[in-house]
Design a protein around this motif. Structure first.
Motif, PDB file in Angstrom:
ATOM      1  N   ILE A   1      22.144  30.916  37.225  1.00 54.17           N
ATOM      2  CA  ILE A   1      21.756  31.900  38.177  1.00 54.17           C
ATOM      3  C   ILE A   1      23.009  33.124  38.287  1.00 54.17           C
ATOM      4  O   ILE A   1      23.902  31.747  38.703  1.00 54.17           O
ATOM      5  CB  ILE A   1      21.394  31.512  40.090  1.00 54.17           C
ATOM      6  N   ARG A   2      24.395  33.347  38.478  1.00 54.06           N
ATOM      7  CA  ARG A   2      25.306  34.390  38.298  1.00 54.06           C
ATOM      8  C   ARG A   2      25.284  35.674  39.066  1.00 54.06           C
ATOM      9  O   ARG A   2      24.788  35.821  39.355  1.00 54.06           O
ATOM     10  CB  ARG A   2      25.306  34.267  36.562  1.00 54.06           C
ATOM     11  N   ALA A   3      26.432  35.639  39.840  1.00 58.46           N
ATOM     12  CA  ALA A   3      26.679  36.382  40.342  1.00 58.46           C
ATOM     13  C   ALA A   3      29.093  36.758  39.956  1.00 58.46           C
ATOM     14  O   ALA A   3      29.448  35.456  40.065  1.00 58.46           O
ATOM     15  CB  ALA A   3      26.999  36.690  42.158  1.00 58.46           C
ATOM     16  N   GLU A   4      28.329  37.114  38.817  1.00 59.43           N
ATOM     17  CA  GLU A   4      29.730  37.514  38.552  1.00 59.43           C
ATOM     18  C   GLU A   4      30.461  39.326  38.813  1.00 59.43           C
ATOM     19  O   GLU A   4      29.305  39.753  39.022  1.00 59.43           O
ATOM     20  CB  GLU A   4      30.495  37.800  37.369  1.00 59.43           C
ATOM     21  N   GLY A   5      31.533  39.541  38.703  1.00 60.88           N
ATOM     22  CA  GLY A   5      32.717  40.229  39.739  1.00 60.88           C
ATOM     23  C   GLY A   5      32.719  40.669  41.114  1.00 60.88           C
ATOM     24  O   GLY A   5      32.922  41.344  41.725  1.00 60.88           O
ATOM     25  N   VAL A   6      32.751  39.222  41.593  1.00 64.31           N
ATOM     26  CA  VAL A   6      33.086  39.112  42.219  1.00 64.31           C
ATOM     27  C   VAL A   6      33.673  39.784  43.361  1.00 64.31           C
ATOM     28  O   VAL A   6      34.174  39.925  44.328  1.00 64.31           O
ATOM     29  CB  VAL A   6      32.111  37.933  43.300  1.00 64.31           C
ATOM     30  N   ASN A   7      35.037  39.730  42.997  1.00 67.42           N
ATOM     31  CA  ASN A   7      36.442  39.624  42.863  1.00 67.42           C
ATOM     32  C   ASN A   7      36.868  41.566  42.847  1.00 67.42           C
ATOM     33  O   ASN A   7      37.763  41.849  42.752  1.00 67.42           O
ATOM     34  CB  ASN A   7      37.730  39.130  42.299  1.00 67.42           C
ATOM     35  N   MET A   8      36.031  42.130  42.320  1.00 69.61           N
ATOM     36  CA  MET A   8      36.237  43.522  41.488  1.00 69.61           C
ATOM     37  C   MET A   8      35.655  45.074  42.614  1.00 69.61           C
ATOM     38  O   MET A   8      35.257  45.863  42.064  1.00 69.61           O
ATOM     39  CB  MET A   8      34.976  44.136  40.464  1.00 69.61           C
ATOM     40  N   GLY A   9      35.548  44.033  43.733  1.00 72.84           N
ATOM     41  CA  GLY A   9      35.507  44.646  44.510  1.00 72.84           C
ATOM     42  C   GLY A   9      34.175  44.747  45.629  1.00 72.84           C
ATOM     43  O   GLY A   9      33.158  44.626  44.966  1.00 72.84           O
ATOM     44  N   PRO A  10      33.943  45.774  46.741  1.00 71.76           N
ATOM     45  CA  PRO A  10      32.185  44.713  47.767  1.00 71.76           C
ATOM     46  C   PRO A  10      31.355  45.526  47.281  1.00 71.76           C
ATOM     47  O   PRO A  10      30.424  45.113  47.475  1.00 71.76           O
ATOM     48  CB  PRO A  10      32.952  46.186  48.992  1.00 71.76           C
ATOM     49  N   ASP A  11      31.527  46.793  46.325  1.00 70.11           N
ATOM     50  CA  ASP A  11      29.910  46.822  46.038  1.00 70.11           C
ATOM     51  C   ASP A  11      29.600  45.902  44.596  1.00 70.11           C
ATOM     52  O   ASP A  11      28.711  45.816  44.930  1.00 70.11           O
ATOM     53  CB  ASP A  11      30.256  48.517  46.196  1.00 70.11           C
ATOM     54  N   MET A  12      30.653  45.888  43.945  1.00 68.85           N
ATOM     55  CA  MET A  12      30.469  45.474  42.992  1.00 68.85           C
ATOM     56  C   MET A  12      29.356  43.787  43.592  1.00 68.85           C
ATOM     57  O   MET A  12      28.647  43.464  42.396  1.00 68.85           O
ATOM     58  CB  MET A  12      31.146  44.648  41.720  1.00 68.85           C
ATOM     59  N   LYS A  13      30.522  43.155  44.303  1.00 69.03           N
ATOM     60  CA  LYS A  13      30.179  41.842  44.244  1.00 69.03           C
ATOM     61  C   LYS A  13      28.611  41.892  45.476  1.00 69.03           C
ATOM     62  O   LYS A  13      28.409  41.297  45.532  1.00 69.03           O
ATOM     63  CB  LYS A  13      31.238  41.317  46.219  1.00 69.03           C
ATOM     64  N   ALA A  14      28.637  43.384  46.225  1.00 70.22           N
ATOM     65  CA  ALA A  14      27.629  43.359  47.343  1.00 70.22           C
ATOM     66  C   ALA A  14      25.889  43.502  45.829  1.00 70.22           C
ATOM     67  O   ALA A  14      25.051  42.597  46.041  1.00 70.22           O
ATOM     68  CB  ALA A  14      27.282  44.686  48.092  1.00 70.22           C
ATOM     69  N   GLN A  15      26.772  43.884  44.492  1.00 70.03           N
ATOM     70  CA  GLN A  15      25.397  43.878  43.348  1.00 70.03           C
ATOM     71  C   GLN A  15      25.300  42.482  43.086  1.00 70.03           C
ATOM     72  O   GLN A  15      24.216  42.197  42.628  1.00 70.03           O
ATOM     73  CB  GLN A  15      25.943  45.440  42.836  1.00 70.03           C
ATOM     74  N   ALA A  16      26.024  42.103  43.166  1.00 68.57           N
ATOM     75  CA  ALA A  16      26.421  40.871  41.921  1.00 68.57           C
ATOM     76  C   ALA A  16      25.099  39.724  42.950  1.00 68.57           C
ATOM     77  O   ALA A  16      25.080  38.882  42.287  1.00 68.57           O
ATOM     78  CB  ALA A  16      27.816  40.207  41.319  1.00 68.57           C
ATOM     79  N   LEU A  17      25.556  39.589  44.058  1.00 67.47           N
ATOM     80  CA  LEU A  17      25.097  38.724  45.462  1.00 67.47           C
ATOM     81  C   LEU A  17      23.142  39.270  45.262  1.00 67.47           C
ATOM     82  O   LEU A  17      22.654  38.014  45.137  1.00 67.47           O
ATOM     83  CB  LEU A  17      25.825  38.686  46.599  1.00 67.47           C
ATOM     84  N   ALA A  18      23.077  40.468  44.918  1.00 65.02           N
ATOM     85  CA  ALA A  18      21.868  40.844  44.970  1.00 65.02           C
ATOM     86  C   ALA A  18      20.531  40.346  43.714  1.00 65.02           C
ATOM     87  O   ALA A  18      19.833  40.718  44.433  1.00 65.02           O
ATOM     88  CB  ALA A  18      21.656  42.207  45.563  1.00 65.02           C
ATOM     89  N   SER A  19      21.462  40.514  42.963  1.00 62.44           N
ATOM     90  CA  SER A  19      20.630  40.277  41.752  1.00 62.44           C
ATOM     91  C   SER A  19      20.277  38.757  41.916  1.00 62.44           C
ATOM     92  O   SER A  19      19.653  38.174  41.414  1.00 62.44           O
ATOM     93  CB  SER A  19      22.107  40.592  40.730  1.00 62.44           C
ATOM     94  N   ALA A  20      21.519  37.952  42.285  1.00 53.22           N
ATOM     95  CA  ALA A  20      21.465  36.271  42.376  1.00 53.22           C
ATOM     96  C   ALA A  20      20.738  36.143  42.731  1.00 53.22           C
ATOM     97  O   ALA A  20      20.073  35.243  43.102  1.00 53.22           O
ATOM     98  CB  ALA A  20      23.223  35.831  42.323  1.00 53.22           C
ATOM     99  N   GLN A  21      20.405  36.923  44.545  1.00 51.94           N
ATOM    100  CA  GLN A  21      20.047  36.616  45.465  1.00 51.94           C
ATOM    101  C   GLN A  21      17.929  36.956  44.873  1.00 51.94           C
ATOM    102  O   GLN A  21      16.746  36.319  45.201  1.00 51.94           O
ATOM    103  CB  GLN A  21      20.144  37.658  46.421  1.00 51.94           C
ATOM    104  N   SER A  22      17.938  37.721  44.349  1.00 48.02           N
ATOM    105  CA  SER A  22      16.213  38.045  43.329  1.00 48.02           C
ATOM    106  C   SER A  22      16.221  37.023  42.669  1.00 48.02           C
ATOM    107  O   SER A  22      14.745  36.637  41.961  1.00 48.02           O
ATOM    108  CB  SER A  22      17.033  39.103  42.759  1.00 48.02           C
ATOM    109  N   ARG A  23      17.589  36.266  42.006  1.00 47.38           N
ATOM    110  CA  ARG A  23      16.814  35.652  41.237  1.00 47.38           C
ATOM    111  C   ARG A  23      16.564  34.161  41.586  1.00 47.38           C
ATOM    112  O   ARG A  23      15.560  33.240  41.238  1.00 47.38           O
ATOM    113  CB  ARG A  23      18.016  35.074  39.816  1.00 47.38           C
ATOM    114  N   ILE A  24      16.880  34.055  42.514  1.00 48.47           N
ATOM    115  CA  ILE A  24      17.230  32.732  43.626  1.00 48.47           C
ATOM    116  C   ILE A  24      15.577  32.862  44.166  1.00 48.47           C
ATOM    117  O   ILE A  24      14.999  31.771  43.630  1.00 48.47           O
ATOM    118  CB  ILE A  24      17.874  32.501  44.336  1.00 48.47           C
TER     119      ILE A  24
END
Length: 189
Positions: A163-186
């Protein structure tokens, strides 16, 4: 069900991999109810000495006992949840130290005439992977996820979910998107 929950990030409460691994454990608790035993191993707090010739050759009783404890935790677990942040294209050295301690011939694998055979038994591994940049699944500079899969496969574990969250240091929008994707998988666990 026995869960071995391992965190390796040095970032404490700011850690994305710690957040994700905790949410995986929480999801497993909700799914399986009260019949769960969780052992949490925080490698940033309980550091495991890196492999040395003294440790490898069993010349230190204290370190031999620690190694045996780590192997038994791993072997006893039905599910292993690993919080693994990417550092400089790889994993935390503390997580590598744990891997060195559980990768023991005759305990978690053996060599045969046909090659190595894993002895860790049937278990499920969830890897909560976090990365500041975007590397994708088959990046030539990703020495984190592929290495972890290889280690678990080598010890006989083939049921591995990342379960991957990547791009989390590439701005708040990218971080939010990465976390949302990971949350969905969880949530789908």
């Amino acid at each position: 069900m026995k869960i071995l929950h391992i965190d390796s990030s040095i970032m404490g409460d700011a850690s994305i991999s710690r957040q994700l691994s905790a949410e995986i454990v929480k999801q497993l608790q909700q799914k399986h109810g009260a019949d769960i035993n969780i052992e949490h191993l925080d490698l940033a707090q309980q550091q495991i000495p890196h492999l040395s010739s003294e440790i490898l050759m069993g010349q230190n009783a204290e370190q031999s006992a620690l190694g045996e404890q780590l192997i038994q935790q791993y072997l006893d677990a039905d599910v292993v949840v690993v919080g693994a942040a990417m550092y400089n294209f790889g994993l935390a050295s503390t997580l590598k130290a744990w891997i060195d301690r559980i990768s023991v011939a005759g305990r978690t694998f053996k060599y045969t005439e046909q090659g190595p055979v894993g002895l860790a038994g049937e278990k499920k591994v969830y890897i909560a992977s976090s990365r500041g940049g975007v590397y994708g699944e088959n990046s030539p500079v990703d020495y984190q996820e592929g290495f972890l899969k290889a280690v678990f496969n080598f010890t006989g574990v083939n049921d591995i979910e990342i379960i991957r969250a990547e791009g989390v240091n590439m701005g708040p929008d990218m971080k939010a998107q990465a976390l949302a994707s990971a949350q969905s998988r969880i949530q789908a666990i």
